[in-house]
Design an enzyme around this catalytic site. Structure first.
Site, short mmCIF file in Angstrom:
data_model
loop_
_atom_site.label_atom_id
_atom_site.label_comp_id
_atom_site.label_asym_id
_atom_site.label_seq_id
_atom_site.Cartn_x
_atom_site.Cartn_y
_atom_site.Cartn_z
N ASP A 405 0.85 -1.20 0.00
CA ASP A 405 0.00 0.00 0.00
C ASP A 405 0.89 1.25 0.00
O ASP A 405 2.11 1.16 0.20
CB ASP A 405 -0.89 -0.04 1.25
N GLU A 408 2.68 4.95 -4.04
CA GLU A 408 2.71 5.90 -5.18
C GLU A 408 4.06 6.61 -5.25
O GLU A 408 4.46 6.93 -6.38
CB GLU A 408 1.55 6.89 -5.05
N ASP A 483 -9.14 3.54 -2.86
CA ASP A 483 -10.16 3.93 -1.88
C ASP A 483 -11.43 4.45 -2.53
O ASP A 483 -11.64 5.66 -2.66
CB ASP A 483 -9.58 4.97 -0.93
O1 MIG Z 1 -3.83 6.29 4.42
O2 MIG Z 1 -3.80 1.09 5.69
O3 MIG Z 1 -5.96 2.29 0.22
O4 MIG Z 1 -6.95 0.11 1.62
O5 MIG Z 1 -6.98 0.28 4.43
C1 MIG Z 1 -4.65 5.16 4.29
C2 MIG Z 1 -4.95 1.84 5.75
C3 MIG Z 1 -3.80 3.93 4.15
C4 MIG Z 1 -5.01 3.16 2.22
C5 MIG Z 1 -5.47 1.95 1.49
C6 MIG Z 1 -6.53 1.25 2.30
C7 MIG Z 1 -5.98 0.90 3.67
C8 MIG Z 1 -5.50 2.16 4.36
N1 MIG Z 1 -4.49 2.81 3.53
#
Ligand code: MIG
Length: 828
Positions: A405, A408, A483
């Site tokens: 996650d 980017e 999201d």
């Molecule tokens: O700033 O880890 O897209 O699926 O649950 C949010 C917490 C960070 C973004 C991800 C989401 C995840 C969440 N993350």
């Protein structure tokens, strides 16, 4: 006053865009498969890579960049060298499947079919151009041409009339018109009058595609830096474009079969008692599921590769116990490594010199969940190895899913919300700025993860899931669409979004089922889950402050419906797995827009060019057409059936194609159709992958005059298939008059499933809405197969029976490696 000043500034900087277009050609040289055109101090290189693939590169100052991006991993060379001829004012390059004509004064390219039809051409006035480090190309946009692909983009399927940017961005609660998003794949299809070509712009800098937004008759693409370097695919079908594209950038490796089961996530399941409760609920309620996720709360202060000892006192035991219940556990991995001198990953990353650095040589620090963090430099092989080695702490205790996650990369610091452009990346020794590496960060993180897990667990196929990536990312990871929101609009948006991503080289995709932000109604959740049956990635997820979104959270009736939906997924797993195998082998993904499969159908083309998302249908493999219900309250579904003959999966009713139909869509059912000739392998419902042996293995056969399909199977988890441990059969079906014959070829490959039965379900031949024949005799090889009572079918080893209501003939036999021939006679 300040406003006016600002306006002045803005317009000055606009005027200062000084595009310089490539000028007249001074000399031409041909070497092997390449043609080099020199224009003053600039050069253009045209390389013929295959009879239908051409690469074009521009070097404004005369020197080509050695390196573009890590997207292309395979080389290609044509079987026949191109034929290059020069005439007055032009150079003609015949590639085999097409022609490139370079007009010399000034230098402009045209791509033509062999019969001389121009399919793509540079804008005569602008063509290829540069302005300092920026590069751009303008091309003529034919009125009838439509554009698809472009990776992960929200909004309509057809991207004509839009402007899109490629810059991986974390945009929570994005909308249909939000751009850019998490993942960049600078690749598209142009479809006109049933003919398709494709372009891959292999550039990782911030790039943009203007498909007729700035001009009604031109489109353009370009980037803030790097090389104007694109691959042109002649087509003529979307499939042939994608095959070539994935030949260059690689296909998805075969995923572990359990990753195709239902996956349950939320931000976050903790403490461990809650995780166990979720697991128990699935099993107690008999709702199949394979994967449970741990989001950021499992860690000690969000430190990657650590555990919060209070919430998870004994993770090894927890994962072991969940394993006994049939669950795999996936953990989230963020790239940010907390700047904490007492934290092992920070220490080893620092001492190994694995973090991104500012131009002054200090470690770059940005804020994310743990507070100030260093960021691994995944563009260095050594850093990737270091990252991979850290995963041992997790793989050793049983973690099998790797959720990447925030890659980017997302950074909380305003205004960039990512790493500043000047921060340096190792870039395999080239030391280049973030500007060049930004769009590659996510993909390289998945590469580090995939390769690390490959090394730690050499006999298992890794499952990696990512939010950010680039062209080629499918080599390492599946992708989800970030999201989204629990709304009908987002349910609708998820269809074209996943379709475009899928045909951009990334087959393993899916949205957060139920919607990440907000709280869906039972109906919305149920419809989303139904769509999820036909999403390669079927994962429910939720934000931290939303209501519970597990399939049993919407009352008894919806629990029944949701169970049935997930059961359908598990029944279809052999088919889904086969479609993933096809994607791994050929690059052609399960999820395809109708126009991908039927580009020559003008009705389909017109619909897909303009259709509202809520009316979308799509293909899942070449034989299943899915018409999901995407509107609140709808209990019927209208759709257009493409050419051919189609069977409603639920009612068995046969439809002629090329017509609009309306079918029932009660709450507990997602409408879908199987094409005549389709062979759909299914298994009994199980609660998780390999809970029990697949017995019986069922093939449902939809009658057609003739069809040939392949059935593939292996152990679903290891790499043994690469050494021939698979089973592959060809299934041939012929229908002549009242005789239907089937040949299941002798199996290829050395994989031996446990002894089991096979049931062949022959959907009854129909005409004008009526069943026209019922089986009267069934031969297997030269033997007459005994007819059995339907009530005795389960106990029977060999036999056939007819289902009275549907007229389906069922043939049950031991499944053999040897060839099996079945002949069915129908009585009028
Ligand atoms: O700033 O880890 O897209 O699926 O649950 C949010 C917490 C960070 C973004 C991800 C989401 C995840 C969440 N993350």
């Amino acid at each position: 006053m300040r406003r006016i000043l600002l306006l002045l500034l803005v317009s000055c900087s606009f005027l200062s865009a000084q595009w310089k277009s490539i000028g007249n050609v001074d000399s031409v040289s041909v070497e092997g498969n390449s043609v080099l055109l020199i224009s003053g101090t600039s050069q253009v290189l045209i390389q013929v890579l295959a009879e239908d693939v051409v690469r074009v590169r521009l070097a404004p100052s005369g020197s080509f960049r050695e390196h573009t991006t890590p997207a292309v991993v395979n080389t290609m060379s044509p079987a026949q060298p191109p034929k290059v001829t020069q005439a007055e004012g032009l150079v003609e390059i015949r590639t085999g499947k097409g022609m490139v004509v370079a007009k010399k004064n000034p230098l402009r390219l045209q791509f033509l079919e062999n019969d001389g039809t121009v399919i793509n051409e540079d804008d005569p006035s602008k063509g290829m151009a540069w302005d300092g480090p920026e590069i751009r190309i303008w091309k003529i946009m034919p009125f009838e041409e439509q554009y698809f692909g472009f990776g992960e983009k929200a909004g309509r399927l057809n991207k004509k009339w839009t402007h899109m940017t490629m810059w991986n961005s974390d945009i929570p609660a994005y909308r249909a018109d939000t751009d850019p998003l998490y993942e960049s794949i600078p690749f598209f299809y142009a479809i006109r009058d049933g003919r398709t070509h494709g372009i891959f712009f292999d550039n990782s800098y911030r790039s943009s595609f203007d498909m007729g937004k700035a001009s009604g008759h031109l489109y353009s693409f370009g980037a803030a830096g790097g090389e104007l370097n694109y691959y042109f695919f002649f087509g003529p079908t979307p499939g042939s474009v994608l095959k070539r594209f994935t030949e260059l950038i690689g296909t998805m490796p075969l995923p572990p079969m359990w990753s195709l089961g239902y996956q349950q996530c939320r931000w976050s399941y903790y403490p461990e008692s809650r995780v166990r409760e979720i697991a128990d609920n699935f099993r107690k309620r008999s709702i199949p599921a394979d994967v449970l996720y741990l989001d950021i709360h499992y860690m000690d202060g969000y430190r990657i590769f650590t555990w919060d000892n209070e919430r998870f006192p004994d993770p090894r035991k927890l994962i072991h116990d969940l394993g006994v219940q049939g669950f795999k556990v996936a953990v989230i991995l963020d790239p940010g490594i907390k700047e904490d001198p007492d934290y092992h990953a920070y220490q080893s990353g620092l001492s190994g010199d694995h973090f991104l650095k500012n131009p002054d040589g200090t470690v770059y620090i940005g804020n994310v969940w743990p507070g100030p963090c260093a960021f691994p430099d995944f563009s260095s092989a050594a850093a990737r190895t270091w990252w991979g080695d850290q995963l041992k702490l997790l793989s050793d205790i049983g973690i099998r899913g790797w959720w990447n996650d925030m890659n980017e990369p997302a950074v909380f610091n305003e205004p960039a919300k990512t790493v500043p452009l000047e921060v340096l990346h190792h870039d395999e020794g080239r030391l280049t700025p973030h500007e060049k590496n930004h769009n590659l960060y996510g993909m390289r993180m998945t590469q580090a993860t995939y390769e690390g897990v490959r090394k730690l667990l050499p006999d298992e196929r890794p499952f990696v899931l990512t939010r950010a990536s680039f062209a080629g990312g499918q080599r390492y990871s599946a992708a989800w669409t970030g999201d989204n929101i629990a709304s009908w609009e987002h349910l609708q948006m998820s269809v074209p979004m996943c379709l475009n991503l899928s045909i951009s080289g990334q087959p393993f995709v899916g949205p957060d089922i139920g919607g990440f932000f907000g709280n869906p109604s039972g109906e919305l959740f149920a419809r989303w889950l139904q769509l999820g049956v036909f999403m390669p990635l079927m994962r429910g997820h939720s934000v931290i402050d939303a209501t519970n979104k597990e399939p049993w959270e919407y009352g008894k009736e919806f629990e029944r419906i949701n169970r049935q939906t997930i059961e359908l997924r598990y029944r279809l797993l052999p088919h889904i797995y086969n479609q993933m195998w096809i994607a791994a082998e050929t690059g052609i993904p399960p999820l395809r827009p109708l126009i991908f499969q039927y580009p020559g159908d003008p009705e389909i083309a017109a619909r897909e060019a303009s259709v509202q998302n809520a009316a979308m249908e799509f293909m899942f493999g070449e034989d299943i057409l899915v018409a999901p219900v995407l509107w609140q309250g709808d209990k019927t579904r209208s759709l257009r059936l493409p050419d051919g003959v189609w069977y409603d999966y639920w009612s068995g009713i046969r439809y002629e194609g090329n017509q609009n139909v309306t079918v029932p869509a009660p709450l507990d059912r997602i409408p879908f159709f199987v094409k005549a000739g389709g062979v759909i392998p299914t298994q009994p419902v199980m609660q998780y992958f390999a809970e029990k042996a697949v017995d019986p293995l069922t093939f449902t056969i939809y009658p057609a005059e003739r069809s040939i399909k392949t059935y593939y199977e292996d152990d679903g988890v290891s790499f043994g298939y690469q050494e021939g441990q698979f089973r592959r059969k060809t299934i041939r079906q012929d229908m002549t008059g009242a005789i239907q014959s089937l040949v299941f070829s002798e199996a290829e490959g050395s994989y031996e499933p446990a002894a089991r039965s096979m049931i062949v379900r022959l959907v009854a031949p129909q005409a004008e809405g009526k069943i026209v024949g019922r089986a009267s005799a069934v031969m297997v090889g030269s033997e007459k197969l005994p007819r059995v009572q339907p009530s005795r079918a389960e106990a029977a080893v060999r036999g056939w029976w007819v289902d009275e209501v549907s007229g389906t003939t069922n043939v049950k036999l031991p499944d053999l490696k040897e060839e099996i021939r079945i002949v069915v006679e129908y009585a009028k």
